[in-house]
Design a protein around this motif. Structure first.
Motif, PDB file in Angstrom:
ATOM      1  N   MET A   1       0.842  -1.323   0.048  1.00 10.73           N
ATOM      2  CA  MET A   1      -0.056  -0.037   0.147  1.00 10.73           C
ATOM      3  C   MET A   1       0.889   1.234   0.131  1.00 10.73           C
ATOM      4  O   MET A   1       0.394   2.130  -0.371  1.00 10.73           O
ATOM      5  N   ASN A   2       1.820   1.241   0.646  1.00 10.51           N
ATOM      6  CA  ASN A   2       3.003   2.333   0.639  1.00 10.51           C
ATOM      7  C   ASN A   2       2.244   3.626   1.260  1.00 10.51           C
ATOM      8  O   ASN A   2       2.122   4.534   0.255  1.00 10.51           O
ATOM      9  N   ILE A   3       1.750   3.586   2.445  1.00 14.55           N
ATOM     10  CA  ILE A   3       0.985   4.672   2.906  1.00 14.55           C
ATOM     11  C   ILE A   3       1.940   5.820   3.407  1.00 14.55           C
ATOM     12  O   ILE A   3       2.882   5.625   3.754  1.00 14.55           O
ATOM     13  N   HIS A 154       0.119  -8.378   4.632  1.00 20.43           N
ATOM     14  CA  HIS A 154       1.207  -7.195   4.309  1.00 20.43           C
ATOM     15  C   HIS A 154       0.395  -5.905   4.512  1.00 20.43           C
ATOM     16  O   HIS A 154       0.943  -5.044   4.990  1.00 20.43           O
ATOM     17  N   ALA A 155      -0.864  -5.863   3.943  1.00 15.96           N
ATOM     18  CA  ALA A 155      -1.393  -4.501   4.084  1.00 15.96           C
ATOM     19  C   ALA A 155      -1.959  -4.261   5.415  1.00 15.96           C
ATOM     20  O   ALA A 155      -2.077  -3.412   6.098  1.00 15.96           O
ATOM     21  N   GLU A 156      -2.302  -5.264   6.182  1.00 19.56           N
ATOM     22  CA  GLU A 156      -2.709  -5.408   7.502  1.00 19.56           C
ATOM     23  C   GLU A 156      -1.708  -4.722   8.554  1.00 19.56           C
ATOM     24  O   GLU A 156      -1.820  -3.753   9.396  1.00 19.56           O
ATOM     25  N   GLU A 157      -0.519  -5.236   8.161  1.00 26.36           N
ATOM     26  CA  GLU A 157       0.727  -4.870   8.933  1.00 26.36           C
ATOM     27  C   GLU A 157       1.036  -3.508   8.796  1.00 26.36           C
ATOM     28  O   GLU A 157       1.495  -2.670   9.651  1.00 26.36           O
ATOM     29  N   ILE A 159      -0.895  -1.020   7.728  1.00 25.73           N
ATOM     30  CA  ILE A 159      -1.917  -0.224   8.058  1.00 25.73           C
ATOM     31  C   ILE A 159      -1.914  -0.010   9.747  1.00 25.73           C
ATOM     32  O   ILE A 159      -2.041   0.993  10.350  1.00 25.73           O
ATOM     33  N   MET A 160      -1.644  -1.166  10.377  1.00 21.18           N
ATOM     34  CA  MET A 160      -1.745  -1.162  11.739  1.00 21.18           C
ATOM     35  C   MET A 160      -0.507  -0.444  12.279  1.00 21.18           C
ATOM     36  O   MET A 160      -0.384   0.277  13.237  1.00 21.18           O
TER      37      MET A 160
END
Length: 408
Positions: A1-3, A154-157, A159-160
């Motif tokens: 996601m690269n937030i 991976h996205a969960e990690e 974001i959290m």
């Protein structure tokens, strides 16, 4: 996601979360949570009120509701926080804020294999549709597929990690679980079209039973996946616009510890016998998977509560503006909560008449009181307030005044 969040965006989110937690940890919020727990346990202290499905597009010019975060995921969170704060400060009714920030899990659900296929649109801003019938023949029933649900670790990690760092020292963060919409007929009408459903209930009941059998099996398979992953919702404390607070904490995130909402709005125009044949046997199998059910929406139910009573685990039943509320209250078994839907029409007309609103609320309160029922008032489906948000603010005040004066 690269937030990626800028320093200004982080400050905005922290400031919103700080204000949110100030209200969420307040004595007023705690008191309202206790009142909801009392209602949901069968010991109502006062009728409870929520306001949902607000026409936010008519309010979005308010500076307090203008979002600035660019990242789509955290823009959604910013929007949610701004709306919570706006509602708490202007039209709170009996809303309760959870003392934590809820995050949406990036879950992949392949769905049931069918998409809506509109044939034409009718109306202006609020549109009606005609749909192509995708389930015309018995062989078409095979188009209904079993959903496959998967997580994106991976996205969960990511974001959290971002959220915990962002809100450290301000607010705890939790994953919001998945809550399913168990109103199968709401979706079948999109896949077939309303008129086609009515014709086939009469002319080809074997086709409708085949659709319901396959859909029910696929739906249950979805529930079993959610339970295996332990990602069902037990932390949002809201179901179909109603607060579900309990004094008993959920031990794990499974359907047995959660709520779902269901309805058969199409059946408002069929007989109770048809309702029983094509709803009860299938939904009874699905409802057995849940701890609690909210049943009904806009359909009329006062003439078929004895049918609804045959399905398990129902806790709240909708009394819509199309139900005869006196008959509903007199017929509803006391084990259920009367979930009344005050008509939103009085907020969307050319004028706003407070006395009409009070009269309407008092009629509902009197019906529930006369029959010793637990009662909640859920104002929803608000299409317009004529771009005057003060109508919502005032409705909240009026409802609080009237319910404070109406205690069993």
């Amino acid at each position: 996601m690269n937030i990626m969040l800028t320093a200004a965006e982080k400050n905005t989110l922290r400031a919103l979360a700080s204000r949110y937690m100030g209200y969420a940890l307040s004595e007023e919020n705690n008191k309202k949570r206790t009142l909801w727990q009392a209602l949901n346990s069968g010991n109502m202290q006062k009728p409870m009120i929520t306001i949902h499905q607000i026409p936010w597009e008519e309010l979005e010019s308010d500076p307090a509701l203008i979002c600035t975060v660019e990242n789509p995921y955290f823009r959604w969170l910013e929007c949610a926080l701004r709306r919570y704060l706006y509602q708490w400060e202007h039209l709170p009714a009996d809303m309760v804020l959870n003392p934590y920030i809820l995050l949406k899990r990036p879950i992949v659900n392949t769905g049931f294999g069918l998409k809506t296929q509109p044939l034409e649109h009718r109306g202006g801003e609020v549109q009606t549709h005609l749909f192509r019938d995708q389930l015309e023949e018995l062989t078409d029933v095979e188009k209904i597929k079993t959903p496959e649900i998967s997580l994106n670790p991976h996205a969960e990690e990511e974001i959290m990690t971002v959220a915990e760092e962002l809100f450290r020292g301000i607010a705890p963060v939790k994953w919001a679980g998945v809550m399913v919409h168990a109103g199968l007929w709401d979706f079948i009408t999109f896949w077939k079209g309303v008129e086609n459903c009515y014709f086939d209930l009469i002319d080809r009941p074997e086709l409708i039973h085949a659709i319901m059998e396959r859909y029910t099996n696929a739906f249950i398979a979805q529930l079993e996946q959610l339970n295996q992953l332990k990602i069902y919702d037990t932390v949002s404390n809201i179901c179909h616009c109603s607060h579900t607070f309990s004094t008993t904490p959920a031990l794990e995130n499974t359907t047995q510890n959660g709520w779902t909402y269901s309805m058969a709005q199409l059946f408002t125009s069929v007989s109770p016998a048809v309702n029983e044949e094509f709803e009860v046997p299938y939904m009874s199998r699905i409802f057995a998977y849940f701890g609690s059910i909210y049943y009904g929406c806009c359909e009329r139910l006062d003439d078929r509560l004895h049918i609804i009573d045959r399905m398990p685990n129902i806790r709240k039943i909708s009394c819509s503006p199309w139900s005869d509320r006196e008959r509903f209250a007199a017929t509803l078994p006391k084990k259920y909560i009367m979930s009344n839907k005050p008509t939103p029409t009085y907020l969307g007309g050319s004028s706003f008449d407070e006395e009409v609103i009070r009269k309407d609320l008092r009629r509902t309160l009197a019906a529930a009181n006369a029959n010793g029922l637990g009662l909640e008032l859920l104002l929803k489906d608000i299409t317009t307030v004529q771009r005057d948000p003060r109508r919502l603010w005032r409705w909240s005040e009026i409802a609080l005044e009237e319910t404070a004066n109406s205690v069993l």
